[in-house]
Design a protein around this motif. Structure first.
Motif, short mmCIF file in Angstrom:
data_model
loop_
_atom_site.label_atom_id
_atom_site.label_comp_id
_atom_site.label_asym_id
_atom_site.label_seq_id
_atom_site.Cartn_x
_atom_site.Cartn_y
_atom_site.Cartn_z
N GLY A 90 -19.08 -11.06 2.23
CA GLY A 90 -18.35 -10.17 1.18
C GLY A 90 -17.54 -11.28 0.41
N GLU A 91 -16.38 -10.18 -0.40
CA GLU A 91 -15.48 -11.02 -1.33
C GLU A 91 -14.40 -10.95 -0.53
N ALA A 92 -13.72 -12.32 -0.34
CA ALA A 92 -12.28 -12.47 0.35
C ALA A 92 -11.46 -11.69 -0.22
N PRO A 93 -10.50 -11.15 0.90
CA PRO A 93 -9.33 -10.23 0.78
C PRO A 93 -8.26 -11.17 -0.10
N GLU A 94 -8.41 -12.50 0.02
CA GLU A 94 -7.35 -13.37 -0.29
C GLU A 94 -7.38 -13.67 -1.94
N LEU B 238 3.37 0.83 4.65
CA LEU B 238 4.58 1.49 3.80
C LEU B 238 4.37 1.09 2.38
N VAL B 239 4.34 2.01 1.47
CA VAL B 239 3.98 1.98 0.14
C VAL B 239 5.31 2.42 -0.75
N GLN B 240 6.11 1.74 -1.30
CA GLN B 240 7.33 2.26 -2.11
C GLN B 240 7.49 1.83 -3.50
N GLY B 241 8.14 2.50 -4.23
CA GLY B 241 8.21 2.42 -5.69
C GLY B 241 8.18 3.34 -6.63
N ARG B 242 8.51 3.26 -7.65
CA ARG B 242 8.41 4.43 -8.75
C ARG B 242 6.89 4.98 -8.99
N ASP B 243 6.11 3.91 -8.82
CA ASP B 243 4.75 4.43 -9.32
C ASP B 243 3.78 4.42 -7.84
N SER B 244 4.45 4.62 -6.77
CA SER B 244 3.66 4.83 -5.58
C SER B 244 2.81 5.91 -5.59
N ALA B 245 3.16 6.91 -5.89
CA ALA B 245 2.67 8.31 -6.11
C ALA B 245 1.24 8.21 -6.93
N HIS C 26 -7.99 -2.54 8.33
CA HIS C 26 -6.56 -3.02 8.15
C HIS C 26 -6.45 -3.65 6.93
N ARG C 27 -7.24 -4.79 6.63
CA ARG C 27 -7.24 -5.60 5.69
C ARG C 27 -7.95 -5.11 4.55
N HIS C 28 -9.08 -4.29 4.56
CA HIS C 28 -9.70 -3.66 3.48
C HIS C 28 -8.74 -2.91 2.84
N VAL C 29 -7.97 -2.06 3.40
CA VAL C 29 -7.19 -1.04 3.12
C VAL C 29 -5.89 -1.79 2.23
N LEU C 30 -5.51 -2.61 2.78
CA LEU C 30 -4.39 -3.45 2.37
C LEU C 30 -4.51 -4.19 1.15
N ARG D 22 -7.40 -3.23 -0.98
CA ARG D 22 -7.49 -2.40 -2.17
C ARG D 22 -5.98 -1.77 -2.70
N LEU D 23 -5.03 -1.45 -1.73
CA LEU D 23 -3.71 -0.98 -2.14
C LEU D 23 -3.20 -2.19 -3.17
N ARG D 24 -3.11 -3.26 -2.66
CA ARG D 24 -2.59 -4.50 -3.51
C ARG D 24 -3.35 -4.64 -4.85
N ARG D 25 -4.54 -4.56 -4.70
CA ARG D 25 -5.29 -4.88 -6.01
C ARG D 25 -5.31 -3.87 -7.02
N ALA D 26 -5.22 -2.51 -6.47
CA ALA D 26 -5.03 -1.43 -7.38
C ALA D 26 -3.88 -1.47 -8.02
N ALA D 27 -2.62 -2.00 -7.21
CA ALA D 27 -1.28 -1.90 -7.90
C ALA D 27 -1.19 -3.00 -9.24
N GLU D 28 -2.00 -4.21 -8.83
CA GLU D 28 -1.92 -5.07 -10.00
C GLU D 28 -2.67 -4.35 -11.19
N ASP D 29 -3.86 -3.84 -11.04
CA ASP D 29 -4.59 -3.23 -11.97
C ASP D 29 -4.02 -2.36 -12.86
N LEU D 30 -3.18 -1.49 -11.95
CA LEU D 30 -2.49 -0.50 -12.74
C LEU D 30 -1.20 -0.75 -13.13
N ASP D 31 -0.84 -2.14 -12.96
CA ASP D 31 0.58 -2.64 -13.20
C ASP D 31 1.65 -1.61 -12.65
N ALA D 32 1.38 -1.06 -11.33
CA ALA D 32 2.19 -0.32 -11.02
C ALA D 32 3.42 -0.82 -10.16
N HIS D 33 4.60 -0.13 -10.48
CA HIS D 33 5.75 -0.53 -9.90
C HIS D 33 5.79 -0.13 -8.48
#
Length: 837
Positions: free
Chosen positions: A336-340, A497-504, A557-561, A563-574
């Motif tokens: 599969g695609e490496a999480p890193e 733990l997900v924090q920031g004004r765009d976390s919701a 663990h790493r799958h969820v982590l 997806r969260l970080r990549r989605a934050a990048e894609d959405l330009d989420a704070h």
């Protein structure tokens, strides 16, 4: 030899010219992606492919994905010559697996039943029939054989060359003598590869470097914890009467497999204790190489295997070969695609079955790369299940000794890896040991599987297919959760733990359910992709407007982590995502008396009215501050306590001291499994996986209605059923073939679907609990009698109808009922909303 000429760019670069690399390149070309460059450091097959035994076996796996890859591979090798003009050497001479003890016979009968369901035509045969098919074998101790006539053998080099030619014919470029020394990146994505002859730009890099895959990945920080080990086979001088048409014979009880080779007999070995090779790193110039055999270590195993074919004691040995094969910590491939790194794919760590799964794995990888998603269940194979510490030299050297040996071990259902243990422990680990815990490996954590009660006689951890000697202790833990109160250590769960004004906004985008509700509320939800299939099954707790607590399983663990970080990048989420798994212990207090246990320990009112189902709140507990969430995965009143690691022992001691009054019982993972299955709760990776669409059959079910739309524009679907006559009508589904499985009785189908609720409690038998299914939060969690947190059950007239439907079409009945009673669960703009549009 002149230096190879490389292009400046290619859409995809495949690294490695063994059977896996050539298969990936071939299947990419079959998908129409021909701008592919395969770079091989030396010559095709020069790593481990060239000395493979070439067994083509579809029998033996209990993974539907693995079995389908094996079957596809066999069929591909049979037809590839007609396309390329190069023979694969495939000969369907048949395959026999023999059982010489009762436990192996039980295992193979179970495997055979599953394999038949997957389409493998396997037959149980007698010892006499084994003797007819393989006359040189000693059969006096054989209880049964398992025979697949269509399986056989192939020539590994011929297979690879035929795949390579097929890839070239379709437009792929293959360059030999071009080692890849590294990967170029930009902002977390692949941009190309480095070679001694210049860089090649690429959108995708596929690491098929075999036993070098770990070292190549490490250059870019990619976690690929595989390790090479010695693998042996010998070839005898010619044996009179031995025919090349005889089937391949495998006898795991003797550690050996047998097949004809140039008139002699090949005897291959998978010894129970192996020897790792070159833990420090595989030499770059190792090519078509072998390892000096260790006769002293291997002699007893060779003699044991030769007893299956006694004539080998009287026949000279032409070759005693030792070559390296790479193995992974859990004996599953790294895929599969490496999480890193985006665009960096891996297909390696095949654990000595690269030839017999190579065609299928190449097809899966090509589909994954070209469409962005796998079309088979990869939850057990995905590279993101693995962790960085598993690449440590000591870990690899220790675990590999066991993992190769497991190839021919009896695969008992309660077996746990025994080597490289103690790497990760809960803050209360020592206390659990004192309480009688028997631990198992849980994604590297020490997880309490079951407990020996105080005063009970010690019980041996025997491996068996029958009821284990500690079954009664398991049953008592199960009953304690239903009748009293238990404490269960779940510290291995993944906590983010997900924090920031765009976390919701970020979490609502990922989640099928609405997670941005009131603060202090937990929501059970799936995370979906654009196709509406499940990527994760987890809970999201809203702590505050800009703070969320995400809890997933250990394996995710790493799958969820990622997806969260990549989605934050894609959405330009704070939004900032912090992995706090090791910072918090998790103790689950569950059972009808759980409130009675906890209330005296805190000043916070835990009553139904003040602390209803799905409530999340920080409470005081002794000297500690604890995040307390009222939720259950066992179907009773219960609470999950998230405790800072430094205060976990204090909280545990307070709980156990107070528990003496209410009969607190420790419970392990065996009880968790039986409790959740009794209530029909799903487990991602077992009951549901990445191929399951949440809304399969939703339109037929009638719980999602509205005009079809052609794209993602305005309009879309309504989450409410249409009003008026016939709005709830559901046409009966047409029968679906069950691929040879015997039809189940309706009651058995209902139990499998989690829709049957027993009317009486039967003590001493797991799977017969009391009451209706208890709830997971999210779709319909309403409080029932006594404060228990319950699902609204299906009406009786729906139950029989659901039992007669295929499994995946019956699931939406529950969701439909929930939608009718509680309104929509879809979030505008969420993957689920987009998937049905």
């Amino acid at each position: 030899m002149p230096d190879p000429v490389l292009p400046e760019r290619a859409r995809i670069v495949v690294v490695g010219g063994g059977v896996i690399g050539c298969s990936v390149a071939y299947h990419l070309a079959c998908e129409g992606w021909t701008d592919v460059e395969l770079l091989e450091r030396d010559q095709l097959t020069s790593g481990t492919t060239w000395h493979s035994a070439g067994l083509i076996v579809t029998f033996g796996s209990t993974s539907e994905t693995s079995t389908s890859m094996r079957t596809y591979t066999r069929d591909l090798y049979a037809r590839l010559e007609a396309e390329t003009g190069l023979s694969t050497g495939f000969k369907p001479v048949g395959f026999i697996e023999v059982a010489t003890d009762r436990d192996r016979l039980e295992e193979y009968r179970r495997v055979a039943a599953f394999n038949r369901w997957c389409g493998v035509d396997v037959h149980e045969i007698s010892a006499a029939e084994v003797a007819e098919l393989f006359p040189l074998a000693r059969t006096d101790d054989i209880l049964a054989g398992f025979y697949v006539a269509e399986d056989g053998r192939a020539n590994p080099v011929d297979v690879t060359m035929s795949l390579a030619k097929g890839a070239r014919q379709r437009g792929v470029t293959i360059v030999q003598g071009a080692p890849v020394t590294g990967v170029t990146t930009w902002r977390g994505a692949v941009t190309g590869v480095r070679t001694p002859f210049g860089d090649v730009e690429a959108e995708v890099v596929v690491n098929c470097a075999g036993m070098w895959a770990r070292q190549l990945g490490a250059e870019t920080g990619i976690t690929i914890p595989l390790q090479a080990a010695e693998h042996y086979y010998l070839i005898t001088e010619q044996i009179e009467g031995l025919s090349g048409s005889w089937p391949v014979l495998e006898d795991p009880g003797s550690y050996g497999y047998f097949r004809e080779e140039v008139g002699g007999l090949m005897l291959g070995l998978f010894e129970p204790v192996c020897a790792p090779w070159k833990v420090e790193g595989i030499p770059d110039d190792f090519s078509f190489g072998s390892i000096p055999p260790d006769w002293d270590r291997m002699g007893p195993y060779v003699e044991q295997a030769m007893q299956r074919v006694p004539i080998t004691f009287e026949t000279g040995i032409r070759t005693f070969f030792c070559g390296p094969e790479s193995f992974t910590p859990d004996l599953q491939p790294v895929v599969g695609e490496a999480p890193e790194l985006r665009g960096y794919f891996v297909a390696a760590g095949l654990n000595s079955i690269g030839i017999l799964t190579g065609g299928g794995l190449g097809r899966v990888m090509a589909h994954w790369i070209t469409t962005g998603h796998p079309d088979v269940d990869v939850t057990g194979f995905h590279i993101d299940r693995l962790h960085r510490y598993q690449t440590n030299p000591e870990y690899r050297a220790t675990r590999t000794v066991e993992s190769l040996g497991l190839v021919y071990q009896c695969h008992y259902p309660n077996r746990s890896m025994q080597t490289a243990r103690g790497a990760k422990v809960s803050p209360v680990h020592a206390r659990l040991g004192e309480a009688g815990a028997y631990f198992k490996d849980v994604s590297g954590w020490e997880g309490a599987d079951w407990y020996l009660p105080a005063g009970a006689s010690p019980v041996a951890e025997t491996l068996s297919w029958s009821r284990p000697p500690w079954f009664d202790h398991w049953r008592e833990e199960h009953d304690a959760a239903r009748d009293g109160v238990i404490v269960m250590d779940m510290s291995f769960m993944s906590k983010l733990l997900v924090q920031g004004r765009d976390s919701a906004r970020l979490l609502d985008h990922l989640s099928a359910n609405a997670v941005d509700g009131d603060a202090g509320t937990i929501t059970y939800t799936q995370w979906l992709n654009e196709r509406g299939t499940i990527e994760a099954d987890l809970t999201v707790t809203k702590l505050d407007d800009d703070r969320f607590w995400v809890v997933a399983t250990d394996t995710a663990h790493r799958h969820v982590l990622t997806r969260l970080r990549r989605a934050a990048e894609d959405l330009d989420a704070h939004a900032v995502v912090t992995d706090v798994t090791s910072g918090y212990a998790q103790l689950n207090v569950q059972g009808p008396r759980s409130r009675e246990l906890l209330q005296p320990l805190t000043s916070v009112d835990l009553s139904n009215e003040a602390f209803p189902f799905r409530t999340a709140r920080e409470i005081d507990l002794g000297f500690a501050r604890v995040l307390c969430i009222r939720v259950t995965y066992v179907g009773e009143l219960g609470y999950e306590l998230y405790i800072p690691a430094e205060q976990a022992l204090h909280v545990y001691d307070r709980l156990t001291a107070a528990g003496a009054v209410v009969g607190l019982r420790h419970a392990g993972l065996k009880a968790l499994g039986s409790l959740r299955m009794e209530k029909g709760y799903r487990d991602y990776g077992h009951d549901i996986d990445n191929t399951d669409p949440v809304l399969r059959g939703a339109r037929q079910a009638g719980w999602v209605r509205g005009p079809r739309r052609s794209g993602r524009g305005e309009g879309g679907w309504s989450a409410h059923p249409s009003p008026g006559p016939g709005a709830g009508h559901r046409p009966r589904a047409a029968p679906v073939p069950r691929r040879g499985r015997p039809p189940r009785r309706p009651a058995r189908r209902l139990r499998a679907l989690g829709l049957l609720r027993p009317h009486a409690r039967r003590r001493g038998r797991l799977g017969h609990g009391r009451g209706r299914p208890q709830g997971r939060p999210g779709l319909s969690g309403r409080r029932g009698l006594g404060g228990r947190d319950r699902w609204s059950p299906l009406p009786r007239h729906r139950l029989h109808q659901a039992a007669l439907r295929p499994r995946d079409e019956a699931r939406p009945l529950v969701a439909r009922r929930a939608a009718q009673r509680h309104g929509p669960v879809l979030v505008s703009g969420s993957p689920l909303q987009r998937a049905i549009g």
